[in-house]
Enzyme design. Structure first.
Site, PDB file in Angstrom:
ATOM      1  N   HIS A 132      -8.740  33.680 -25.666  1.00 18.82           N
ATOM      2  CA  HIS A 132      -8.807  34.449 -24.415  1.00 18.82           C
ATOM      3  C   HIS A 132      -9.337  33.653 -23.236  1.00 18.82           C
ATOM      4  CE1 HIS A 132     -12.897  34.742 -25.988  1.00 18.82           C
ATOM      5  NE2 HIS A 132     -13.268  34.915 -24.747  1.00 18.82           N
TER       6      HIS A 132
HETATM    7  C1  UD1 Z   1     -15.043  38.156 -20.666  1.00 17.55           C
HETATM    8  C2  UD1 Z   1     -16.098  37.086 -20.360  1.00 17.55           C
HETATM    9  C3  UD1 Z   1     -15.993  35.954 -21.357  1.00 17.55           C
HETATM   10  C4  UD1 Z   1     -16.033  36.478 -22.795  1.00 17.55           C
HETATM   11  C5  UD1 Z   1     -14.990  37.559 -22.976  1.00 17.55           C
HETATM   12  C6  UD1 Z   1     -15.139  38.131 -24.352  1.00 17.55           C
HETATM   13  C7  UD1 Z   1     -16.734  36.641 -18.008  1.00 17.55           C
HETATM   14  C8  UD1 Z   1     -16.518  35.742 -16.874  1.00 17.55           C
HETATM   15  N1  UD1 Z   1     -15.867  36.506 -19.040  1.00 17.55           N
HETATM   16  O1  UD1 Z   1     -13.769  37.573 -20.467  1.00 17.55           O
HETATM   17  O2  UD1 Z   1     -17.070  35.073 -21.176  1.00 17.55           O
HETATM   18  O3  UD1 Z   1     -15.786  35.402 -23.656  1.00 17.55           O
HETATM   19  O4  UD1 Z   1     -15.191  38.597 -22.011  1.00 17.55           O
HETATM   20  O5  UD1 Z   1     -14.043  38.869 -24.766  1.00 17.55           O
HETATM   21  O6  UD1 Z   1     -17.636  37.435 -17.995  1.00 17.55           O
HETATM   22  N2  UD1 Z   1      -9.323  44.099 -20.023  1.00 17.55           N
HETATM   23  C9  UD1 Z   1      -8.819  45.245 -20.574  1.00 17.55           C
HETATM   24  N3  UD1 Z   1      -9.675  46.061 -21.244  1.00 17.55           N
HETATM   25  C10 UD1 Z   1     -11.008  45.815 -21.379  1.00 17.55           C
HETATM   26  C11 UD1 Z   1     -11.508  44.649 -20.801  1.00 17.55           C
HETATM   27  C12 UD1 Z   1     -10.661  43.795 -20.124  1.00 17.55           C
HETATM   28  O7  UD1 Z   1      -7.630  45.517 -20.485  1.00 17.55           O
HETATM   29  O8  UD1 Z   1     -11.733  46.603 -22.016  1.00 17.55           O
HETATM   30  C13 UD1 Z   1      -8.390  43.178 -19.335  1.00 17.55           C
HETATM   31  C14 UD1 Z   1      -8.294  43.425 -17.827  1.00 17.55           C
HETATM   32  O9  UD1 Z   1      -6.965  43.188 -17.444  1.00 17.55           O
HETATM   33  C15 UD1 Z   1      -9.188  42.353 -17.270  1.00 17.55           C
HETATM   34  C16 UD1 Z   1      -9.019  41.206 -18.257  1.00 17.55           C
HETATM   35  O10 UD1 Z   1      -8.840  41.837 -19.521  1.00 17.55           O
HETATM   36  O11 UD1 Z   1      -8.842  41.995 -15.978  1.00 17.55           O
HETATM   37  C17 UD1 Z   1     -10.190  40.280 -18.319  1.00 17.55           C
HETATM   38  O12 UD1 Z   1     -11.425  40.967 -18.544  1.00 17.55           O
HETATM   39  P1  UD1 Z   1     -12.823  40.322 -18.061  1.00 17.55           P
HETATM   40  O13 UD1 Z   1     -13.960  41.109 -18.603  1.00 17.55           O
HETATM   41  O14 UD1 Z   1     -12.796  40.086 -16.588  1.00 17.55           O
HETATM   42  O15 UD1 Z   1     -12.793  38.902 -18.701  1.00 17.55           O
HETATM   43  P2  UD1 Z   1     -12.511  38.468 -20.195  1.00 17.55           P
HETATM   44  O16 UD1 Z   1     -11.341  37.567 -20.198  1.00 17.55           O
HETATM   45  O17 UD1 Z   1     -12.493  39.667 -21.076  1.00 17.55           O
HETATM   46  N1  UDP Z   2     -14.247  40.027 -32.595  1.00 16.28           N
HETATM   47  C1  UDP Z   2     -13.869  41.240 -33.170  1.00 16.28           C
HETATM   48  N2  UDP Z   2     -12.549  41.585 -33.182  1.00 16.28           N
HETATM   49  C2  UDP Z   2     -11.574  40.779 -32.695  1.00 16.28           C
HETATM   50  C3  UDP Z   2     -11.967  39.530 -32.128  1.00 16.28           C
HETATM   51  C4  UDP Z   2     -13.309  39.203 -32.078  1.00 16.28           C
HETATM   52  O1  UDP Z   2     -14.713  41.979 -33.668  1.00 16.28           O
HETATM   53  O2  UDP Z   2     -10.406  41.161 -32.749  1.00 16.28           O
HETATM   54  C5  UDP Z   2     -15.682  39.724 -32.541  1.00 16.28           C
HETATM   55  C6  UDP Z   2     -16.122  38.486 -33.308  1.00 16.28           C
HETATM   56  O3  UDP Z   2     -17.308  38.811 -33.995  1.00 16.28           O
HETATM   57  C7  UDP Z   2     -16.402  37.471 -32.220  1.00 16.28           C
HETATM   58  C8  UDP Z   2     -16.877  38.345 -31.095  1.00 16.28           C
HETATM   59  O4  UDP Z   2     -16.029  39.493 -31.184  1.00 16.28           O
HETATM   60  O5  UDP Z   2     -17.392  36.550 -32.543  1.00 16.28           O
HETATM   61  C9  UDP Z   2     -16.868  37.632 -29.784  1.00 16.28           C
HETATM   62  O6  UDP Z   2     -15.769  37.897 -29.077  1.00 16.28           O
HETATM   63  P1  UDP Z   2     -15.010  37.022 -28.021  1.00 16.28           P
HETATM   64  O7  UDP Z   2     -14.276  35.948 -28.705  1.00 16.28           O
HETATM   65  O8  UDP Z   2     -14.257  38.042 -27.257  1.00 16.28           O
HETATM   66  O9  UDP Z   2     -16.114  36.407 -27.022  1.00 16.28           O
HETATM   67  P2  UDP Z   2     -16.847  34.998 -26.886  1.00 16.28           P
HETATM   68  O10 UDP Z   2     -17.700  34.830 -28.076  1.00 16.28           O
HETATM   69  O11 UDP Z   2     -15.802  33.937 -26.732  1.00 16.28           O
HETATM   70  O12 UDP Z   2     -17.620  35.135 -25.629  1.00 16.28           O
END
Ligand code: UD1
Ligand code: UDP
Length: 365
Positions: A206
């Site tokens: 992601h």
């Molecule tokens: C965020 C964090 C990242 C973390 C990741 C974990 C920041 C800068 N990024 O990235 O560090 O590793 O979460 O998963 O804080 N969206 C949905 N549903 C949701 C949430 C998000 O559809 O419940 C979609 C939206 O289109 C949104 C995009 O995902 O714009 C990105 O979400 P966002 O929280 O901004 O960043 P992540 O890529 O999830």
């Molecule tokens: N995870 C989960 N379901 C999924 C993918 C991830 O439960 O389909 C959990 C897993 O424990 C992972 C955690 O979510 O370590 C962290 O998620 P993510 O990779 O989104 O964030 P990051 O650690 O990169 O910030």
């Protein structure tokens, strides 16, 4: 009795907040209050984790949602400032490195509320990563820095942080795994995806550097499809990744590839149930690098840097470029991948060490 706000915002936060919530809730000196900023909001990115990890419905929900970095950060600062003025917590605990982590820290420190950062001191050295900016700002402002590993302590000392602010508490993610170990083992997750009979790999991705650029995501899709022709893959699609696969016309290619199984984001128990029995992980996740090292499962991390170097020096992790994926999987299949060992203090007792440190610091104050 002191009041502590525990800040939860995005998927990787929930398994860091839950173990601490449970330990503090059982204590007779602390009243933990869960504050959800709403950065992640889909049921499969948030609610399911609260249920499985035994977290209460958040006492406070800021409902921030998605947006640009500035919008999301500013939204949390504004909304949380009003909460602090109303609630006046004794401490704020932030975890990880998401936008909400930094935003809450800024809001709290401007109002002179002490902040403790759990998972402090990690550095990738890459300031194009949004998380690196969040880590630097949060650690510069926080009063207490709870680190997962000795390299994190050293990063903070090198940046001039006084040693008395730092406590190495170990890795809180592992506490959640241990809390739910029985359920994870009884989940029979591979059976649910028809993967029990053969070796398989699990994929998550992601990071904007991998999934926001058409050329990079196309290359990654090609290499993953090449792997899945030999070994089945289970790819849990983060919403950002799904959206971009769709936009770049790659989703059908991926879902129709031989051996490729795509799925919506999985609950923690189901995901870890798949990870524990996997032959390997291919990921760019921070948390997954740690979980695989703990479980001794080979991890190919699609990044140029990692803020978690202990997963390479001691664990089972290796950084790779897209065109090295196939070669890495051959090595894993040949059995020549390093076996790794568990880093110190990744033992399921981190929440207790955090609580002890918080009590000591509150009594000293
Ligand atoms: C965020 C964090 C990242 C973390 C990741 C974990 C920041 C800068 N990024 O990235 O560090 O590793 O979460 O998963 O804080 N969206 C949905 N549903 C949701 C949430 C998000 O559809 O419940 C979609 C939206 O289109 C949104 C995009 O995902 O714009 C990105 O979400 P966002 O929280 O901004 O960043 P992540 O890529 O999830
Ligand atoms: N995870 C989960 N379901 C999924 C993918 C991830 O439960 O389909 C959990 C897993 O424990 C992972 C955690 O979510 O370590 C962290 O998620 P993510 O990779 O989104 O964030 P990051 O650690 O990169 O910030």
């Amino acid at each position: 009795m002191i009041t502590v706000h525990l800040i939860a915002a995005a998927r990787p936060n929930f398994m860091k907040v839950a173990p601490l919530y449970h330990v503090l809730a059982e204590s007779d000196w602390c009243s933990p209050i869960v504050v959800h900023t709403g950065q992640h909001y889909d049921a499969n990115m948030s609610d399911r984790f609260f249920e499985e990890l035994g977290l209460p419905t958040p006492d406070i929900h800021l409902g921030i949602g998605s947006g640009s970095h500035a919008e999301q950060t500013a939204g949390v600062i504004t909304a949380y400032e009003a909460i602090i003025l109303r609630e006046k917590p004794d401490w704020v605990v932030v975890v990880g490195d998401v936008n909400s982590t930094m935003a809450v820290t800024l809001a709290a420190k401007k109002l002179h509320i002490p902040v403790a950062h759990l998972e402090a001191g990690l550095r990738s050295g890459d300031r194009t990563m949004p998380e690196e900016i969040n880590r630097l700002v949060t650690d510069a402002l926080a009063d207490v820095l709870w680190t997962p590993s000795a390299d994190a302590d050293q990063n903070l000392i090198d940046e001039g942080v006084p040693e008395e602010k730092i406590t190495n508490v170990g890795n809180i993610m592992i506490d959640s795994y241990e809390l739910l170990r029985d359920q994870i083992e009884n989940e029979k997750a591979p059976e649910k995806f028809g993967l029990a009979a053969q070796p398989y790999g699990v994929v998550t991705m992601h990071r904007p550097s991998n999934v926001d650029d058409r050329e990079t995501l196309t290359l990654l899709t090609d290499h993953l499809c090449e792997v899945s022709r030999d070994i089945p893959l289970l790819f849990s699609l983060h919403p950002r990744t799904r959206k971009n696969l769709q936009e770049f016309n790659l989703l059908n290619l991926l879902t129709e590839a031989k051996g490729m199984n795509t799925t919506e984001p999985l609950s923690y128990i189901r995901f870890m149930g798949l990870v524990r029995s996997a032959k390997f992980l291919i990921t760019d996740s921070g948390g997954v690098q740690e979980e695989t090292s703990y479980l001794g499962i080979p991890c190919v991390t699609l990044r140029d840097t990692t803020e978690r170097p202990v997963t390479i020096s001691l664990g089972t992790n290796r950084l790779a470029k897209p065109d090295q994926i196939v070669e890495c999987i051959s090595e894993i299949s040949a059995g020549t991948w390093p076996k790794g060992q568990c880093p110190p203090l990744w033992d399921g007792r981190t929440a207790n060490r955090v609580a002890d440190d918080l009590l000591k610091r509150s009594s000293d104050a």
